[in-house]
Enzyme design. Structure first.
Site, PDB file in Angstrom:
ATOM      1  N   CYS A  15      -2.287  -0.558   7.521  1.00 28.89           N
ATOM      2  CA  CYS A  15      -1.518   0.691   7.471  1.00 28.89           C
ATOM      3  C   CYS A  15      -1.644   1.478   8.774  1.00 28.89           C
ATOM      4  O   CYS A  15      -0.679   2.099   9.214  1.00 28.89           O
ATOM      5  CB  CYS A  15      -1.949   1.521   6.269  1.00 28.89           C
ATOM      6  SG  CYS A  15      -1.526   0.716   4.703  1.00 28.89           S
ATOM      7  N   HIS A  27       0.850  -1.186   0.000  1.00 33.16           N
ATOM      8  CA  HIS A  27       0.000   0.000   0.000  1.00 33.16           C
ATOM      9  C   HIS A  27       0.886   1.236   0.000  1.00 33.16           C
ATOM     10  O   HIS A  27       2.048   1.189   0.401  1.00 33.16           O
ATOM     11  CB  HIS A  27      -0.898   0.010   1.233  1.00 33.16           C
ATOM     12  CG  HIS A  27      -1.958  -1.040   1.213  1.00 33.16           C
ATOM     13  ND1 HIS A  27      -3.036  -1.017   2.063  1.00 33.16           N
ATOM     14  CD2 HIS A  27      -2.120  -2.151   0.443  1.00 33.16           C
ATOM     15  CE1 HIS A  27      -3.815  -2.059   1.835  1.00 33.16           C
ATOM     16  NE2 HIS A  27      -3.270  -2.771   0.856  1.00 33.16           N
ATOM     17  N   CYS A  29      -6.091   1.788   5.924  1.00 33.88           N
ATOM     18  CA  CYS A  29      -6.758   0.540   6.301  1.00 33.88           C
ATOM     19  C   CYS A  29      -6.197   0.047   7.643  1.00 33.88           C
ATOM     20  O   CYS A  29      -5.358   0.701   8.266  1.00 33.88           O
ATOM     21  CB  CYS A  29      -6.516  -0.508   5.215  1.00 33.88           C
ATOM     22  SG  CYS A  29      -4.797  -1.084   5.132  1.00 33.88           S
ATOM     23  N   GLU A  35       1.006   3.820   1.915  1.00 35.83           N
ATOM     24  CA  GLU A  35       1.552   4.168   3.227  1.00 35.83           C
ATOM     25  C   GLU A  35       2.750   3.298   3.571  1.00 35.83           C
ATOM     26  O   GLU A  35       3.775   3.801   4.049  1.00 35.83           O
ATOM     27  CB  GLU A  35       0.485   3.978   4.321  1.00 35.83           C
ATOM     28  CG  GLU A  35      -0.750   4.809   4.146  1.00 35.83           C
ATOM     29  CD  GLU A  35      -1.878   4.086   3.421  1.00 35.83           C
ATOM     30  OE1 GLU A  35      -3.046   4.299   3.777  1.00 35.83           O
ATOM     31  OE2 GLU A  35      -1.598   3.316   2.477  1.00 35.83           O
TER      32      GLU A  35
END
Length: 161
Positions: free
Chosen positions: A87, A54, A84, A56
């Site tokens: 993260c 992701h 999410c 992040e």
């Protein structure tokens, strides 16, 4: 120090990179206390065959490698979409001072939309949160991506405009 909008524009640049790569357009930049961007990333789970890739996580990894430390004390993460569960945990473990995100994520957002995992009493670290910075621009990128995906699945043509 530059404004939150300045750094969110840099995160949006990263999101556009993801869009160009056919990934969900989410981007992130990590900023140190002096205002320097020390990490950046965009969603890349498809290309990297990595479910944890992701935006992040990519930005956190980039900064940690540059600094030679997994602790990113006093840093701020700017991301174009609400983090999410995975993260959110990484943000806490990295000991970030601040999280700034653009758009909420009604399905899987774990900062305010579905739950608030960032601000729980059992965490040994507190992260300050701000949201809504350039949210409409982030939402527009996401809408463009999903419209293109729908067009592809129905046999329609994709517009570059």
């Amino acid at each position: 120090m530059r404004s939150d909008e300045f750094y969110m524009h840099r995160a949006l640049d990263q999101a556009r990179e993801a869009l160009s790569a056919g990934e969900v357009p989410v981007g992130a930049v990590l900023v140190d206390p002096r205002g320097e961007i020390i990490g950046s990333g965009y969603n890349a789970p498809i290309a990297s065959h990595d479910p944890s890739a992701h935006a992040e996580i990519q930005a956190l990894r980039d900064a940690a490698l540059r600094l030679g430390n997994y602790r990113l004390d006093d840093c701020t993460l700017y991301v174009t979409l609400e983090p999410c569960m995975m993260c959110s945990g990484a943000i806490i473990h990295a000991r970030l001072a601040r999280l700034v995100y653009a758009a909420t994520e009604p399905r899987a957002g774990m900062v305010e939309s579905r739950a608030n995992l960032i601000d729980q009493p059992w965490h040994n670290h507190r992260v300050t949160v701000a949201s809504g910075i350039l949210a409409s621009r982030s939402k527009q990128l996401l809408q463009t991506f999903f419209e293109q995906r729908r067009d592809q699945s129905t046999g329609g043509t994709i517009s570059n405009s």
